[in-house]
Scaffold this active site. Structure first.
Site, PDB file in Angstrom:
ATOM      1  N   GLN A   9       0.606  -0.953   0.013  1.00 26.72           N
ATOM      2  CA  GLN A   9       0.082  -0.029  -0.016  1.00 26.72           C
ATOM      3  C   GLN A   9       0.744   1.234  -0.019  1.00 26.72           C
ATOM      4  N   THR A  10       1.888   1.342   1.011  1.00 23.14           N
ATOM      5  CA  THR A  10       2.234   2.495   1.267  1.00 23.14           C
ATOM      6  C   THR A  10       3.378   2.684   0.103  1.00 23.14           C
ATOM      7  N   GLU A  62       0.848   0.395  10.461  1.00 25.76           N
ATOM      8  CA  GLU A  62      -0.718   0.419  10.282  1.00 25.76           C
ATOM      9  C   GLU A  62      -1.352   1.719  10.881  1.00 25.76           C
TER      10      GLU A  62
HETATM   11  C1  LIG Z   1       8.105 -17.967  11.801  1.00 30.67           C
HETATM   12  C2  LIG Z   1       7.254 -18.316  10.766  1.00 30.67           C
HETATM   13  C3  LIG Z   1       6.062 -18.838  11.102  1.00 30.67           C
HETATM   14  C4  LIG Z   1       5.386 -19.685  10.010  1.00 30.67           C
HETATM   15  C5  LIG Z   1       3.924 -19.297   9.516  1.00 30.67           C
HETATM   16  C6  LIG Z   1       2.861 -19.501  10.793  1.00 30.67           C
HETATM   17  C7  LIG Z   1       1.578 -18.752  10.299  1.00 30.67           C
HETATM   18  C8  LIG Z   1       0.800 -18.465  11.440  1.00 30.67           C
HETATM   19  C9  LIG Z   1       0.190 -17.148  11.364  1.00 30.67           C
HETATM   20  C10 LIG Z   1       0.988 -15.841  11.697  1.00 30.67           C
HETATM   21  C11 LIG Z   1       0.014 -14.626  11.796  1.00 30.67           C
HETATM   22  C12 LIG Z   1       0.967 -13.465  12.229  1.00 30.67           C
HETATM   23  C13 LIG Z   1      -0.037 -12.228  12.554  1.00 30.67           C
HETATM   24  C14 LIG Z   1       0.792 -10.822  12.153  1.00 30.67           C
HETATM   25  C15 LIG Z   1      -0.077  -9.809  12.001  1.00 30.67           C
HETATM   26  C16 LIG Z   1       0.304  -8.875  11.216  1.00 30.67           C
HETATM   27  C17 LIG Z   1       1.870  -8.265  11.562  1.00 30.67           C
HETATM   28  C18 LIG Z   1       1.727  -6.749  11.244  1.00 30.67           C
HETATM   29  C19 LIG Z   1       3.045  -6.044  10.754  1.00 30.67           C
HETATM   30  C20 LIG Z   1       2.936  -4.661  10.480  1.00 30.67           C
HETATM   31  C21 LIG Z   1       3.324  -4.584   9.137  1.00 30.67           C
HETATM   32  C22 LIG Z   1       2.581  -2.979   8.661  1.00 30.67           C
HETATM   33  C23 LIG Z   1       1.766  -2.794   7.705  1.00 30.67           C
HETATM   34  C24 LIG Z   1       1.406  -1.637   7.272  1.00 30.67           C
HETATM   35  O1  LIG Z   1       1.730  -0.461   7.924  1.00 30.67           O
HETATM   36  S1  LIG Z   1       0.156  -1.345   5.953  1.00 30.67           S
HETATM   37  C25 LIG Z   1      -0.280   0.113   5.724  1.00 30.67           C
HETATM   38  C26 LIG Z   1      -0.864   0.740   6.568  1.00 30.67           C
HETATM   39  N1  LIG Z   1      -1.393   2.214   6.314  1.00 30.67           N
HETATM   40  C27 LIG Z   1      -2.203   3.048   7.111  1.00 30.67           C
HETATM   41  O2  LIG Z   1      -2.447   2.543   8.153  1.00 30.67           O
HETATM   42  C28 LIG Z   1      -2.370   4.310   6.322  1.00 30.67           C
HETATM   43  C29 LIG Z   1      -3.009   5.242   7.409  1.00 30.67           C
HETATM   44  N2  LIG Z   1      -4.147   5.869   6.845  1.00 30.67           N
HETATM   45  C30 LIG Z   1      -5.364   5.769   6.835  1.00 30.67           C
HETATM   46  O3  LIG Z   1      -6.177   4.841   7.148  1.00 30.67           O
HETATM   47  C31 LIG Z   1      -6.326   6.762   6.176  1.00 30.67           C
HETATM   48  O4  LIG Z   1      -5.722   7.188   5.179  1.00 30.67           O
HETATM   49  C32 LIG Z   1      -7.018   7.485   7.121  1.00 30.67           C
HETATM   50  C33 LIG Z   1      -8.044   6.786   8.124  1.00 30.67           C
HETATM   51  C34 LIG Z   1      -5.937   8.236   7.898  1.00 30.67           C
HETATM   52  C35 LIG Z   1      -7.787   8.613   6.417  1.00 30.67           C
HETATM   53  O5  LIG Z   1      -8.521   8.010   5.503  1.00 30.67           O
HETATM   54  P1  LIG Z   1      -9.502   8.593   4.258  1.00 30.67           P
HETATM   55  O6  LIG Z   1     -10.369   8.096   3.280  1.00 30.67           O
HETATM   56  O7  LIG Z   1      -8.580   9.787   3.444  1.00 30.67           O
HETATM   57  O8  LIG Z   1     -10.239  10.022   4.955  1.00 30.67           O
HETATM   58  P2  LIG Z   1     -11.280  10.498   5.914  1.00 30.67           P
HETATM   59  O9  LIG Z   1     -12.031  11.286   5.576  1.00 30.67           O
HETATM   60  O10 LIG Z   1     -10.435  10.558   7.191  1.00 30.67           O
HETATM   61  O11 LIG Z   1     -12.141   9.077   6.103  1.00 30.67           O
HETATM   62  C36 LIG Z   1     -13.421   8.784   5.435  1.00 30.67           C
HETATM   63  C37 LIG Z   1     -14.431   7.987   6.037  1.00 30.67           C
HETATM   64  O12 LIG Z   1     -13.873   6.838   6.464  1.00 30.67           O
HETATM   65  C38 LIG Z   1     -13.858   6.368   7.774  1.00 30.67           C
HETATM   66  N3  LIG Z   1     -12.516   5.449   7.933  1.00 30.67           N
HETATM   67  C39 LIG Z   1     -11.293   5.777   7.457  1.00 30.67           C
HETATM   68  N4  LIG Z   1     -10.721   4.598   7.959  1.00 30.67           N
HETATM   69  C40 LIG Z   1     -11.358   3.577   8.208  1.00 30.67           C
HETATM   70  C41 LIG Z   1     -11.416   2.222   8.410  1.00 30.67           C
HETATM   71  N5  LIG Z   1     -10.234   1.582   8.318  1.00 30.67           N
HETATM   72  N6  LIG Z   1     -12.444   1.566   8.917  1.00 30.67           N
HETATM   73  C42 LIG Z   1     -13.697   2.290   8.714  1.00 30.67           C
HETATM   74  N7  LIG Z   1     -13.863   3.326   8.156  1.00 30.67           N
HETATM   75  C43 LIG Z   1     -12.638   4.203   8.136  1.00 30.67           C
HETATM   76  C44 LIG Z   1     -13.527   7.811   8.477  1.00 30.67           C
HETATM   77  O13 LIG Z   1     -13.872   7.464   9.818  1.00 30.67           O
HETATM   78  C45 LIG Z   1     -14.498   8.591   7.622  1.00 30.67           C
HETATM   79  O14 LIG Z   1     -15.691   8.341   8.025  1.00 30.67           O
HETATM   80  P3  LIG Z   1     -16.896   9.490   7.939  1.00 30.67           P
HETATM   81  O15 LIG Z   1     -16.500  10.501   8.902  1.00 30.67           O
HETATM   82  O16 LIG Z   1     -18.267   8.697   8.562  1.00 30.67           O
HETATM   83  O17 LIG Z   1     -17.025   9.917   6.764  1.00 30.67           O
HETATM   84  C1  FAD Z   2       8.590  -1.625  10.155  1.00 28.31           C
HETATM   85  C2  FAD Z   2       7.415  -0.781   9.033  1.00 28.31           C
HETATM   86  C3  FAD Z   2       6.683  -1.827   8.370  1.00 28.31           C
HETATM   87  C4  FAD Z   2       5.871  -1.567   7.473  1.00 28.31           C
HETATM   88  N1  FAD Z   2       5.241  -2.461   6.630  1.00 28.31           N
HETATM   89  C5  FAD Z   2       4.295  -1.960   5.778  1.00 28.31           C
HETATM   90  C6  FAD Z   2       3.359  -2.925   4.909  1.00 28.31           C
HETATM   91  O1  FAD Z   2       3.511  -3.900   5.008  1.00 28.31           O
HETATM   92  N2  FAD Z   2       2.819  -2.568   3.958  1.00 28.31           N
HETATM   93  C7  FAD Z   2       2.651  -1.235   3.628  1.00 28.31           C
HETATM   94  O2  FAD Z   2       1.974  -0.700   2.825  1.00 28.31           O
HETATM   95  N3  FAD Z   2       3.109  -0.304   4.431  1.00 28.31           N
HETATM   96  C8  FAD Z   2       3.949  -0.615   5.528  1.00 28.31           C
HETATM   97  N4  FAD Z   2       4.570   0.284   6.208  1.00 28.31           N
HETATM   98  C9  FAD Z   2       4.400   1.771   6.173  1.00 28.31           C
HETATM   99  C10 FAD Z   2       3.456   2.300   7.226  1.00 28.31           C
HETATM  100  O3  FAD Z   2       2.307   1.885   7.055  1.00 28.31           O
HETATM  101  C11 FAD Z   2       3.697   3.948   7.118  1.00 28.31           C
HETATM  102  O4  FAD Z   2       5.015   4.137   7.403  1.00 28.31           O
HETATM  103  C12 FAD Z   2       2.795   4.529   8.098  1.00 28.31           C
HETATM  104  O5  FAD Z   2       1.445   4.448   7.650  1.00 28.31           O
HETATM  105  C13 FAD Z   2       3.077   6.072   8.216  1.00 28.31           C
HETATM  106  O6  FAD Z   2       3.129   6.638   7.035  1.00 28.31           O
HETATM  107  P1  FAD Z   2       4.232   7.661   6.661  1.00 28.31           P
HETATM  108  O7  FAD Z   2       5.326   6.995   6.581  1.00 28.31           O
HETATM  109  O8  FAD Z   2       3.561   8.303   5.333  1.00 28.31           O
HETATM  110  O9  FAD Z   2       4.232   8.844   7.694  1.00 28.31           O
HETATM  111  P2  FAD Z   2       3.935  10.262   7.503  1.00 28.31           P
HETATM  112  O10 FAD Z   2       2.385  10.498   7.256  1.00 28.31           O
HETATM  113  O11 FAD Z   2       4.840  10.926   6.515  1.00 28.31           O
HETATM  114  O12 FAD Z   2       4.398  10.860   8.916  1.00 28.31           O
HETATM  115  C14 FAD Z   2       5.329  11.927   9.214  1.00 28.31           C
HETATM  116  C15 FAD Z   2       4.905  12.778  10.345  1.00 28.31           C
HETATM  117  O13 FAD Z   2       3.653  13.731   9.829  1.00 28.31           O
HETATM  118  C16 FAD Z   2       2.748  13.413  10.924  1.00 28.31           C
HETATM  119  N5  FAD Z   2       1.513  13.771  10.227  1.00 28.31           N
HETATM  120  C17 FAD Z   2       1.122  12.986   8.887  1.00 28.31           C
HETATM  121  N6  FAD Z   2      -0.107  13.265   8.402  1.00 28.31           N
HETATM  122  C18 FAD Z   2      -0.681  14.120   9.563  1.00 28.31           C
HETATM  123  C19 FAD Z   2      -1.977  14.745   9.707  1.00 28.31           C
HETATM  124  N7  FAD Z   2      -3.105  14.538   8.928  1.00 28.31           N
HETATM  125  N8  FAD Z   2      -1.965  15.494  11.072  1.00 28.31           N
HETATM  126  C20 FAD Z   2      -0.815  15.576  11.697  1.00 28.31           C
HETATM  127  N9  FAD Z   2      -0.114  15.013  11.610  1.00 28.31           N
HETATM  128  C21 FAD Z   2       0.267  14.296  10.427  1.00 28.31           C
HETATM  129  C22 FAD Z   2       2.843  12.112  11.434  1.00 28.31           C
HETATM  130  O14 FAD Z   2       2.290  12.199  12.878  1.00 28.31           O
HETATM  131  C23 FAD Z   2       4.261  11.936  11.570  1.00 28.31           C
HETATM  132  O15 FAD Z   2       4.970  12.602  12.783  1.00 28.31           O
HETATM  133  C24 FAD Z   2       5.659  -0.194   7.250  1.00 28.31           C
HETATM  134  C25 FAD Z   2       6.249   0.851   7.953  1.00 28.31           C
HETATM  135  C26 FAD Z   2       7.439   0.544   8.894  1.00 28.31           C
HETATM  136  C27 FAD Z   2       7.952   1.449   9.652  1.00 28.31           C
END
Ligand SMILES: CCCCCCCCCCCCCCCCCCCCC/C=C/C(=O)SCCNC(=O)CCNC(=O)[C@H](O)C(C)(C)COP(=O)(O)OP(=O)(O)OC[C@H]1O[C@@H](n2cnc3c(N)ncnc32)[C@H](O)[C@@H]1OP(=O)(O)O
Ligand code: FAD
Length: 664
Positions: free
Chosen positions: A137-138, A424
C-alpha cells in the site's frame, strides 16, 4: 551456581494463587495450556535458537530468518498444528518474518476484499504457501494519506486487463514487509482508472516474481529498502521497494467485493461501504492491540526480576544493600507499567470480541458498528503502542547500565517494537481519526440519535458537564463508580471544549487543523476511559483463585490512579476534581504500590514466559544474573583474542607516537 533460585524468597511472599493468575493472563485454561505447550516446544527445539542473533550481518541474519521460517512451516505440517497453534508457534519463535505479512495481511486482504470466486482461486494457493504474498500500500511519497497514493491501475478494454504503473518516483511502493526478497505476489493498492475516470484506491492481486526461478517478472523492479533501526531486530524483514512499468494483469485480479469493473469497463459500486477497502488495517490494528500486552509484559518481567536482584545503597553494619525494587521511585516507574500490561491484556481481549462482532454483522450486511470499530481499533492501537514503546524504554532505564546491553534483551525488544507506533497508521494520524468520530458524536447529541457502545457516556452529557467528584478520603478512589465518572467527565468535557472551539471557525477543516493538538488529547482521554472501563468490567466477572481478584484490583487501581496523577491537569482543568482530591488520589496510589510490592515477582511469573522467549540475562527466572552476564561477555567476538584485530595497524603506532611525544 546452577539450579539455585535467587528469587525464591520473593516468590514465597506472593499473596495469591499464581497458577490461577496464569489462566487469567492467558484468557482461559485452553489458552494457557496452548501457550504453555507451544512455548516449551519452541524453547526446546535448537532449530529455533536465538543465539548470536544481534551479532549477525544483514545477509546472514536474513538467511537465518528464511531458514527458521521454513523450518517453522515444516514443523507446523509435521505436527499437524491448527491455525491457532501455528500462530502461537510464530509468536514464540519471536522473529519478524515475511510470513507475518503473508498470513497477517495478504490473506486477510483477499478474504476481506475478494469475491467468493477470487477467494476460491487464491486462498488455497496462499494457505499452502505455493504463492507468498505481501500488502503493498504505502509509497515513497505517501503512507498516512491513502487517498494520495499515485500508483495507477488503468483498465484496457481491448485486452480485458489492468495496466499497473508507477508514474513517478514517489509512487514507488516503499516499506511493505516481505516484498523485498521473498514475495511472489502482492495485494497492490492503486488508483483505479477506467474510461478515463479516476475512481480512487482499490486492491489488485499482482504477481511480482516467477514461481520457477523467483526472478522479477518483466516490468517489475523490486528490492529491499535497506537496513533499519537496531541490531537484528526488524532487519529480519525484507521491507521492500517496488516499481511497475506498465505491468498487465487480468481484470479478475482486481479485488471486487467493494466495487467492480465490468468487461466493458464500467465501474460498479457495491452496496457495501467503501471503507471496507481499509478492512485489513482494522483487522491488523486489533491484533496489534492484543500484542501490546505481550511486548510490555515481557519488558516488565525483565525489569521487575532484575529490580529484585539488583541492590544499591543502604547497607548497614556490613549487611546487604537495598533491593532497588524497594525504592518508591523505582516502584512509581515500574508498577504502573506492570498494571498497564494487565490493562492492555484485558482491553485487547475485549477488542477481539468487538472485532468478531463487527465482522459477523458485516457478513449480514449490517454496517452500523463499523465507525465505532474503526475508532476503537485506531485509538487503542495508538494508545497501547505509544505506551508500550515508551514502557519498554523505561524498563531499559529501570535496569540501569546493564539494561543497555543487548544481552538484557531490552534494546532488541524496543527496536522490534517501536515501529508499531508508525506502521498500520501513524499514532497521531490515528488519534485524529478518533477525534473526528468524537466530534461527529458531539455534533449529533440532541439530534435524537442515542450514542451507544464506547460512546454511550456521551448520552449523559448534561450530567457529565456539571457533576463534581465526591471523593473525601483516599480510599474513596477505590470505588469503581467514582473512577469511571471521573474518566467519563474528563473525556466528555475535553471533547465538548474542542467542539465549542471548532464551532468558532467558518471552515470546519481549517478549525480541525488548527485545533489538532487539543483534539488528539481529547482522543487520548476517550481511549484511556475505554481501557479503564474494560479493566473495571473485567473485575466484575467471577474470577477464581485465592487472592487473584484482589491483586487485579490493586493493579487496576494503580493503572487508573497513575493516569489520573499523570494527567491531573486535565482532571483539574475541566473542574471535575479539586487539588485536594488529586492529592488524595496520589496518597492512594502510594498505598497500592506497597500492597503490590510483595506480589511483584509472582505477578510477572504469571506471564509464564520461558527464558528462551524472554531472551534476557537480567530477566532470567532464577535471577542468576551476575555469573551469566560475566559468562556472556566472553562470547563477544571481540574477546576471541586478547589482542584486538587492528592492534598492529592502529594502536601500536599510536602508542609509539605517545612514547616519542613523552620523550620530547
Ligand atoms: C516463523 C514463521 C511462522 C510460520 C507461519 C505460521 C503462520 C501463522 C500465522 C501468523 C500470523 C501473524 C500475524 C501477524 C500480524 C501482522 C503483522 C503486522 C506487521 C505490520 C506491518 C505493517 C503494515 C502496514 O503498515 S500497512 C499500511 C498501513 N497504512 C495505514 O495505516 C495508513 C493510515 N491511513 C489511513 O488509514 C487513512 O488514510 C485515514 C484513515 C488516515 C484517512 O482516510 P481517508 O479515507 O483519507 O479520509 P477520512 O475522511 O478521514 O475518512 C473517510 C471516512 O472513512 C472512515 N474510515 C477511515 N478509515 C476507516 C477504516 N479503516 N475503517 C472504517 N472506516 C474508516 C472515516 O472515519 C471517515 O468516516 P466518516 O467521517 O463517517 O465519513
Ligand atoms: C517497520 C515498518 C513496516 C511497514 N510495513 C508496511 C507494509 O507491510 N505495507 C505497507 O503498505 N506499509 C508498511 N509500512 C508503512 C507504514 O504503514 C507507514 O509508514 C505509516 O502508515 C506512516 O506513514 P508515513 O510513513 O507516510 O508517515 P507520514 O505520514 O509521512 O508521517 C510523518 C509525520 O507527519 C505526521 N502527520 C502526517 N499526517 C498528519 C496529519 N494529517 N495530521 C497531523 N500529523 C500528520 C505524523 O504524525 C508523523 O509525525 C511499514 C512501516 C514500517 C516502519
Amino acid at each position: 551456581m546452577e539450579g539455585v533460585d535467587y528469587l525464591a524468597d520473593e516468590r514465597k511472599k506472593a499473596e495469591f494463587d499464581v497458577n490461577e493468575m496464569k489462566i487469567v493472563w492467558a484468557g482461559s485454561r485452553h489458552n494457557f495450556e496452548l501457550s504453555d505447550r507451544i512455548s516449551k516446544l519452541v524453547a526446546n527445539d535448537p532449530g529455533f535458537s536465538k543465539e548470536g542473533r544481534t551479532m549477525l550481518p544483514r545477509k546472514e541474519l536474513f538467511k537465518n530468518t528464511l531458514r527458521k521460517a521454513t523450518y517453522a512451516w515444516k514443523r507446523i505440517i509435521e505436527l499437524r498444528l491448527s491455525e491457532e497453534e501455528a500462530a502461537k508457534l510464530r509468536h514464540f519463535v519471536d522473529e519478524p518474518a515475511f510470513t507475518d505479512l503473508h498470513w497477517g495481511m495478504f490473506i486477510p486482504a483477499i478474504k476481506g476484499q475478494g469475491t467468493d470466486e477470487q477467494q476460491k482461486k487464491w486462498l488455497p494457493l496462499a494457505y499452502k504457501m505455493q504463492i507468498i504474498g505481501c500488502y503493498a500500500q504505502t509509497e515513497l511519497g505517501h503512507g498516512s494519506n491513502v487517498q494520495g497514493l499515485e500508483t495507477t491501475a488503468t483498465f484496457d478494454p481491448q485486452t480485458d486487463e489492468f495496466v499497473i504503473h508507477s508514474p513517478t518516483l514517489t509512487s514507488s511502493k516503499w516499506w511493505p514487509g516481505g516484498l523485498g526478497k521473498v514475495s511472489t505476489h502482492a495485494v497492490v493498492y492503486a488508483r483505479l482508472i477506467t474510461n478515463g475516470k479516476d475512481y480512487g484506491i482499490n486492491g489488485f492481486i499482482v504477481q511480482l516474481r516467477s514461481l520457477e526461478d523467483h526472478k522479477p517478472l518483466p516490468g517489475v523492479t523490486v528490492g529491499d529498502i535497506g537496513l533499519k533501526f537496531g541490531n537484528g531486530a526488524y532487519n529480519t524483514m525484507d521491507n521492500g521497494v517496488l516499481r511497475f512499468d506498465h505491468v498487465r494483469i487480468p481484470r479478475d485480479q482486481m479485488l471486487m467485493r467493494v466495487s467492480q469493473v465490468t468487461r466493458e469497463g464500467k465501474y460498479v459500486q457495491s452496496d457495501v461501504p467503501r471503507q471496507l477497502l481499509y478492512g485489513t488495517m482494522v483487522y491488523v490494528r486489533q491484533t496489534i492491540v492484543s500484542d501490546a500486552s505481550n511486548a510490555l509484559s515481557r519488558a516488565v518481567c525483565i525489569a521487575t526480576r532484575y529490580s529484585a536482584v539488583r541492590r544499591q545503597f543502604g547497607s548497614q553494619n556490613g549487611g546487604q544493600e537495598i533491593q532497588v525494587i524497594d525504592y518508591k521511585t523505582q516502584q512509581n516507574r515500574l508498577f504502573p507499567l506492570l498494571a498497564s500490561a494487565y490493562a492492555f491484556r484485558f482491553v485487547g481481549e475485549w477488542l477481539k470480541w468487538l472485532y468478531t462482532d463487527v465482522t459477523q454483522r458485516l457478513q449480514a450486511n449490517d454496517f452500523s458498528t463499523l465507525p465505532e470499530a474503526h475508532a476503537c481499533t485506531a485509538g487503542l492501537k495508538s494508545l497501547t503502542t505509544t505506551a508500550t514503546a515508551d514502557g519498554i524504554e523505561e524498563c531499559r532505564k529501570l535496569c540501569g547500565g546493564h539494561g543497555y546491553l543487548c544481552s538484557s534483551g531490552l534494546p532488541e525488544l524496543f527496536a522490534v517494537y517501536v515501529p508499531a507506533c508508525t506502521y498500520e497508521g501513524d499514532n497521531t494520524v490515528l488519534l485524529l481519526q478518533v477525534a473526528r468520530f468524537l466530534m461527529k458524536t458531539v455534533s449529533q447529541l440532541g439530534s435524537g440519535k442515542k450514542p451507544v457502545g464506547t460512546i454511550a457516556y456521551m448520552g449523559r452529557i448534561e450530567h457529565l458537564m456539571q457533576c463534581r467528584s465526591d471523593v473525601k478520603q483516599a480510599k474513596d478512589w477505590l470505588k469503581p463508580s467514582a473512577v469511571v465518572e471521573a474518566f467519563e467527565a474528563r473525556a466528555a468535557r475535553m471533547s465538548v471544549a474542542c467542539a465549542q472551539n471548532l464551532s468558532k471557525f467558518d471552515n470546519p477543516e481549517e478549525g480541525f487543523a488548527e485545533l489538532a493538538a487539543d483534539l488528539a488529547e481529547a482522543a487520548v482521554a476517550h481511549c484511556q476511559l475505554i481501557v479503564v472501563s474494560k479493566f473495571i468490567e473485567k473485575l466484575q466477572q467471577d474470577i477464581p483463585g485465592e487472592g487473584v481478584k484482589q491483586q487485579l484490583e490493586v493493579l487496576c487501581g494503580i493503572y487508573y490512579l497513575f493516569l489520573l496523577h499523570k494527567h491531573q491537569g486535565d482532571f483539574l482543568g475541566t473542574g471535575y476534581i479539586t487539588s485536594k482530591q488529586a492529592s488524595l488520589a496520589n496518597d492512594q496510589l502510594r498505598a497500592l504500590y506497597s500492597q503490590l510490592r510483595p506480589n511483584a515477582i509472582s505477578l510477572v511469573d504469571a506471564f509464564n514466559y520461558t527464558d528462551h522467549f524472554l531472551d534476557s540475562i537480567l530477566g532470567r527466572y532464577d535471577g542468576n544474573v551476575y555469573p551469566k552476564l560475566y559468562e556472556a561477555a566472553w562470547k563477544d567476538p571481540l574477546n576471541q583474542s586478547d589482542i584486538a584485530d587492528g592492534f598492529h595497524e592502529y594502536i601500536r603506532p599510536l602508542l609509539k607516537q605517545q612514547l616519542r611525544t613523552a620523550r620530547l
